[in-house]
Design a protein around this motif. Structure first.
Motif, PDB file in Angstrom:
ATOM      1  N   SER A  43       0.828  -1.193   0.000  1.00  0.00           N
ATOM      2  CA  SER A  43       0.000   0.000   0.000  1.00  0.00           C
ATOM      3  C   SER A  43       0.871   1.255   0.000  1.00  0.00           C
ATOM      4  O   SER A  43       1.902   1.299   0.662  1.00  0.00           O
ATOM      5  CB  SER A  43      -0.910   0.002   1.231  1.00  0.00           C
ATOM      6  N   ILE A  44       0.462   2.257  -0.759  1.00  0.00           N
ATOM      7  CA  ILE A  44       1.145   3.541  -0.768  1.00  0.00           C
ATOM      8  C   ILE A  44       0.185   4.584  -0.217  1.00  0.00           C
ATOM      9  O   ILE A  44      -0.939   4.730  -0.699  1.00  0.00           O
ATOM     10  CB  ILE A  44       1.587   3.943  -2.186  1.00  0.00           C
ATOM     11  N   ALA A  45       0.604   5.267   0.817  1.00  0.00           N
ATOM     12  CA  ALA A  45      -0.249   6.276   1.429  1.00  0.00           C
ATOM     13  C   ALA A  45      -0.270   7.537   0.589  1.00  0.00           C
ATOM     14  O   ALA A  45       0.762   8.028   0.149  1.00  0.00           O
ATOM     15  CB  ALA A  45       0.250   6.582   2.840  1.00  0.00           C
ATOM     16  N   LEU A  46      -1.455   8.050   0.366  1.00  0.00           N
ATOM     17  CA  LEU A  46      -1.630   9.302  -0.354  1.00  0.00           C
ATOM     18  C   LEU A  46      -1.600  10.422   0.684  1.00  0.00           C
ATOM     19  O   LEU A  46      -2.610  11.009   1.031  1.00  0.00           O
ATOM     20  CB  LEU A  46      -2.969   9.271  -1.090  1.00  0.00           C
ATOM     21  N   ASP A  47      -0.383  10.708   1.209  1.00  0.00           N
ATOM     22  CA  ASP A  47      -0.275  11.531   2.416  1.00  0.00           C
ATOM     23  C   ASP A  47       0.670  12.715   2.268  1.00  0.00           C
ATOM     24  O   ASP A  47       0.971  13.399   3.238  1.00  0.00           O
ATOM     25  CB  ASP A  47       0.215  10.672   3.578  1.00  0.00           C
ATOM     26  N   THR A  48       1.127  12.974   1.048  1.00  0.00           N
ATOM     27  CA  THR A  48       2.170  13.987   0.834  1.00  0.00           C
ATOM     28  C   THR A  48       1.637  15.161   0.029  1.00  0.00           C
ATOM     29  O   THR A  48       0.994  14.982  -1.003  1.00  0.00           O
ATOM     30  CB  THR A  48       3.375  13.368   0.108  1.00  0.00           C
ATOM     31  N   SER A  49       1.930  16.359   0.513  1.00  0.00           N
ATOM     32  CA  SER A  49       1.601  17.576  -0.226  1.00  0.00           C
ATOM     33  C   SER A  49       2.872  18.117  -0.871  1.00  0.00           C
ATOM     34  O   SER A  49       3.896  18.254  -0.201  1.00  0.00           O
ATOM     35  CB  SER A  49       1.009  18.632   0.711  1.00  0.00           C
ATOM     36  N   ALA A  50       2.803  18.425  -2.154  1.00  0.00           N
ATOM     37  CA  ALA A  50       3.940  18.986  -2.872  1.00  0.00           C
ATOM     38  C   ALA A  50       3.771  20.497  -2.982  1.00  0.00           C
ATOM     39  O   ALA A  50       2.735  20.980  -3.454  1.00  0.00           O
ATOM     40  CB  ALA A  50       4.050  18.374  -4.257  1.00  0.00           C
ATOM     41  N   ILE A  51       4.779  21.228  -2.525  1.00  0.00           N
ATOM     42  CA  ILE A  51       4.808  22.673  -2.692  1.00  0.00           C
ATOM     43  C   ILE A  51       5.853  22.982  -3.760  1.00  0.00           C
ATOM     44  O   ILE A  51       7.046  22.764  -3.553  1.00  0.00           O
ATOM     45  CB  ILE A  51       5.150  23.391  -1.378  1.00  0.00           C
ATOM     46  N   GLU A  81       0.706  14.639   5.928  1.00  0.00           N
ATOM     47  CA  GLU A  81       1.680  14.108   6.885  1.00  0.00           C
ATOM     48  C   GLU A  81       3.111  14.432   6.469  1.00  0.00           C
ATOM     49  O   GLU A  81       3.984  14.565   7.322  1.00  0.00           O
ATOM     50  CB  GLU A  81       1.503  12.598   7.027  1.00  0.00           C
ATOM     51  N   TYR A  82       3.341  14.558   5.155  1.00  0.00           N
ATOM     52  CA  TYR A  82       4.678  14.864   4.643  1.00  0.00           C
ATOM     53  C   TYR A  82       4.580  16.012   3.641  1.00  0.00           C
ATOM     54  O   TYR A  82       3.610  16.118   2.889  1.00  0.00           O
ATOM     55  CB  TYR A  82       5.314  13.639   3.982  1.00  0.00           C
ATOM     56  N   VAL A  83       5.602  16.854   3.661  1.00  0.00           N
ATOM     57  CA  VAL A  83       5.663  18.001   2.763  1.00  0.00           C
ATOM     58  C   VAL A  83       6.850  17.825   1.828  1.00  0.00           C
ATOM     59  O   VAL A  83       7.987  17.643   2.286  1.00  0.00           O
ATOM     60  CB  VAL A  83       5.809  19.315   3.547  1.00  0.00           C
ATOM     61  N   ALA A  84       6.595  17.863   0.530  1.00  0.00           N
ATOM     62  CA  ALA A  84       7.654  17.774  -0.481  1.00  0.00           C
ATOM     63  C   ALA A  84       7.811  19.138  -1.129  1.00  0.00           C
ATOM     64  O   ALA A  84       6.872  19.647  -1.753  1.00  0.00           O
ATOM     65  CB  ALA A  84       7.304  16.728  -1.536  1.00  0.00           C
ATOM     66  N   ILE A  85       8.979  19.751  -0.975  1.00  0.00           N
ATOM     67  CA  ILE A  85       9.219  21.095  -1.496  1.00  0.00           C
ATOM     68  C   ILE A  85      10.129  20.976  -2.720  1.00  0.00           C
ATOM     69  O   ILE A  85      11.198  20.365  -2.659  1.00  0.00           O
ATOM     70  CB  ILE A  85       9.848  21.992  -0.422  1.00  0.00           C
ATOM     71  N   HIS A  86       9.690  21.577  -3.803  1.00  0.00           N
ATOM     72  CA  HIS A  86      10.401  21.408  -5.075  1.00  0.00           C
ATOM     73  C   HIS A  86      10.573  22.745  -5.784  1.00  0.00           C
ATOM     74  O   HIS A  86       9.672  23.595  -5.770  1.00  0.00           O
ATOM     75  CB  HIS A  86       9.621  20.453  -5.979  1.00  0.00           C
ATOM     76  N   ASP A  87      11.725  22.933  -6.395  1.00  0.00           N
ATOM     77  CA  ASP A  87      11.959  24.101  -7.229  1.00  0.00           C
ATOM     78  C   ASP A  87      11.228  23.902  -8.556  1.00  0.00           C
ATOM     79  O   ASP A  87      11.497  22.936  -9.276  1.00  0.00           O
ATOM     80  CB  ASP A  87      13.453  24.287  -7.503  1.00  0.00           C
ATOM     81  N   GLY A  88      10.338  24.831  -8.885  1.00  0.00           N
ATOM     82  CA  GLY A  88       9.616  24.704 -10.142  1.00  0.00           C
ATOM     83  C   GLY A  88      10.523  24.714 -11.353  1.00  0.00           C
ATOM     84  O   GLY A  88      10.156  24.223 -12.430  1.00  0.00           O
ATOM     85  N   ALA A  89      11.734  25.251 -11.186  1.00  0.00           N
ATOM     86  CA  ALA A  89      12.700  25.327 -12.286  1.00  0.00           C
ATOM     87  C   ALA A  89      13.532  24.054 -12.414  1.00  0.00           C
ATOM     88  O   ALA A  89      14.557  24.053 -13.107  1.00  0.00           O
ATOM     89  CB  ALA A  89      13.618  26.528 -12.104  1.00  0.00           C
ATOM     90  N   ARG A  90      13.107  22.971 -11.759  1.00  0.00           N
ATOM     91  CA  ARG A  90      13.724  21.643 -11.971  1.00  0.00           C
ATOM     92  C   ARG A  90      12.687  20.763 -12.676  1.00  0.00           C
ATOM     93  O   ARG A  90      12.053  19.900 -12.054  1.00  0.00           O
ATOM     94  CB  ARG A  90      14.156  21.014 -10.647  1.00  0.00           C
ATOM     95  N   PRO A  91      12.498  20.955 -13.965  1.00  0.00           N
ATOM     96  CA  PRO A  91      11.399  20.287 -14.677  1.00  0.00           C
ATOM     97  C   PRO A  91      11.659  18.837 -15.053  1.00  0.00           C
ATOM     98  O   PRO A  91      10.727  18.142 -15.471  1.00  0.00           O
ATOM     99  CB  PRO A  91      11.252  21.144 -15.937  1.00  0.00           C
ATOM    100  N   LEU A  92      12.902  18.379 -14.939  1.00  0.00           N
ATOM    101  CA  LEU A  92      13.234  17.029 -15.411  1.00  0.00           C
ATOM    102  C   LEU A  92      13.272  15.994 -14.296  1.00  0.00           C
ATOM    103  O   LEU A  92      13.706  14.861 -14.520  1.00  0.00           O
ATOM    104  CB  LEU A  92      14.577  17.056 -16.152  1.00  0.00           C
ATOM    105  N   VAL A  93      12.819  16.360 -13.110  1.00  0.00           N
ATOM    106  CA  VAL A  93      12.752  15.378 -12.031  1.00  0.00           C
ATOM    107  C   VAL A  93      11.792  14.264 -12.440  1.00  0.00           C
ATOM    108  O   VAL A  93      10.763  14.498 -13.074  1.00  0.00           O
ATOM    109  CB  VAL A  93      12.300  16.044 -10.713  1.00  0.00           C
ATOM    110  N   LYS A  94      12.130  13.038 -12.081  1.00  0.00           N
ATOM    111  CA  LYS A  94      11.333  11.880 -12.481  1.00  0.00           C
ATOM    112  C   LYS A  94      10.389  11.464 -11.343  1.00  0.00           C
ATOM    113  O   LYS A  94      10.762  11.532 -10.165  1.00  0.00           O
ATOM    114  CB  LYS A  94      12.245  10.715 -12.842  1.00  0.00           C
ATOM    115  N   PRO A  95       9.185  11.033 -11.664  1.00  0.00           N
ATOM    116  CA  PRO A  95       8.253  10.589 -10.616  1.00  0.00           C
ATOM    117  C   PRO A  95       8.839   9.523  -9.697  1.00  0.00           C
ATOM    118  O   PRO A  95       8.605   9.552  -8.488  1.00  0.00           O
ATOM    119  CB  PRO A  95       7.063  10.049 -11.417  1.00  0.00           C
ATOM    120  N   GLU A  96       9.621   8.605 -10.260  1.00  0.00           N
ATOM    121  CA  GLU A  96      10.203   7.556  -9.413  1.00  0.00           C
ATOM    122  C   GLU A  96      11.231   8.124  -8.445  1.00  0.00           C
ATOM    123  O   GLU A  96      11.410   7.598  -7.329  1.00  0.00           O
ATOM    124  CB  GLU A  96      10.827   6.449 -10.266  1.00  0.00           C
TER     125      GLU A  96
END
Length: 248
Positions: free
Chosen positions: A17-25, A117-132
């Motif tokens: 099971s994968i928890a749908l618990d992360t918000s991406a900013i 429960e978890y916060v993922a902070i990402h630079d919008g100018a990093r467009p090539l990050v992979k979902p995995e």
């Protein structure tokens, strides 16, 4: 925009099971000084633009429940149109950035769903990050409380003061820190409170957690997760994307 999630959902994935618990900013409120005034997040890339690629990567992540975007007010309409064209369903809020990156992230925090429960902070100018890569970083944050994507440095690094070399750190201990940077919500908020209380302003979210003695795991990614900062970076991103498409 989709409604905010009211509770934590759980999705099956490869027998677990994968928890749908992360918000991406996703933060993209910079003033483009090093891009010679060109708005890097709206530059064409692939079949969309830079911010569209970033949103699409998080949209594809099973663990991500919602996407919160922090931008300049003048970019808001075009970002909304990009999200609509791409069919981004997880975008729940767009808010305006602050005077510093730390302030911009804090504006995004105010839009978090209560179930986060978890916060993922990402630079919008990093467009090539992979979902995995995003998923691996979230997984490591669940284990250690915090994790950041990064890659080992290739070159020998020198510490310099007044033009003179003062130290040569062992290369095997050095990593290029990237994003996303993912943290347990409560731990990250403790770091934010500490920074506000002591008047500290960090350019890296890991520093907030490090400042209160928290541990952050380095999730090893790759060198394609570049940040578009200069016009040359935009050309490199196009070349990387073209190579990935040819290899797919």
């Amino acid at each position: 925009m989709a409604a905010l999630y009211k509770k934590c959902a759980v999705l099956p994935c490869e027998g677990r099971s994968i928890a749908l618990d992360t918000s991406a900013i996703i933060v993209c409120a910079g003033n483009a000084t090093r891009m010679q005034g060109v708005n890097k997040i709206l530059l064409p890339l692939g079949d969309t633009n830079v911010i569209g690629m970033s949103m699409r990567a998080f949209e594809a992540c099973p663990s991500v429940a919602e996407i919160i975007l922090v931008c300049r007010d003048c970019d808001r309409q075009e970002i909304e149109q990009t999200a609509e064209r791409l069919g981004i369903q997880k975008l729940t809020a767009i808010t305006i950035g602050g005077h510093t990156r730390q302030e911009s992230v804090q504006n995004g925090l105010r839009k978090l769903s209560r179930s986060t429960e978890y916060v993922a902070i990402h630079d919008g100018a990093r467009p090539l990050v992979k979902p995995e890569q995003i998923e691996r970083t979230i997984h490591d944050a669940r284990v250690f409380g915090g994790a950041t994507l990064g890659a080992p440095v290739k070159d020998t690094i020198k510490a310099v003061s007044d033009g003179l070399i003062t130290d040569t750190p062992p290369r095997h201990t050095l990593y290029l820190t990237q994003t996303p940077q993912v943290f347990r919500r409560r731990l990250y908020f403790e770091g934010v409170d500490f920074a506000l209380e002591h008047g500290l302003d960090f350019t890296d979210d890991c520093q907030l957690v490090e400042a209160i003695g928290g541990k952050v795991y380095m999730t090893v990614g790759d060198y394609t997760n570049i940040k578009i900062t200069t016009p040359e970076d935009a050309a490199i991103a196009q070349a990387i994307l073209k190579q990935q498409e040819e290899q797919a």
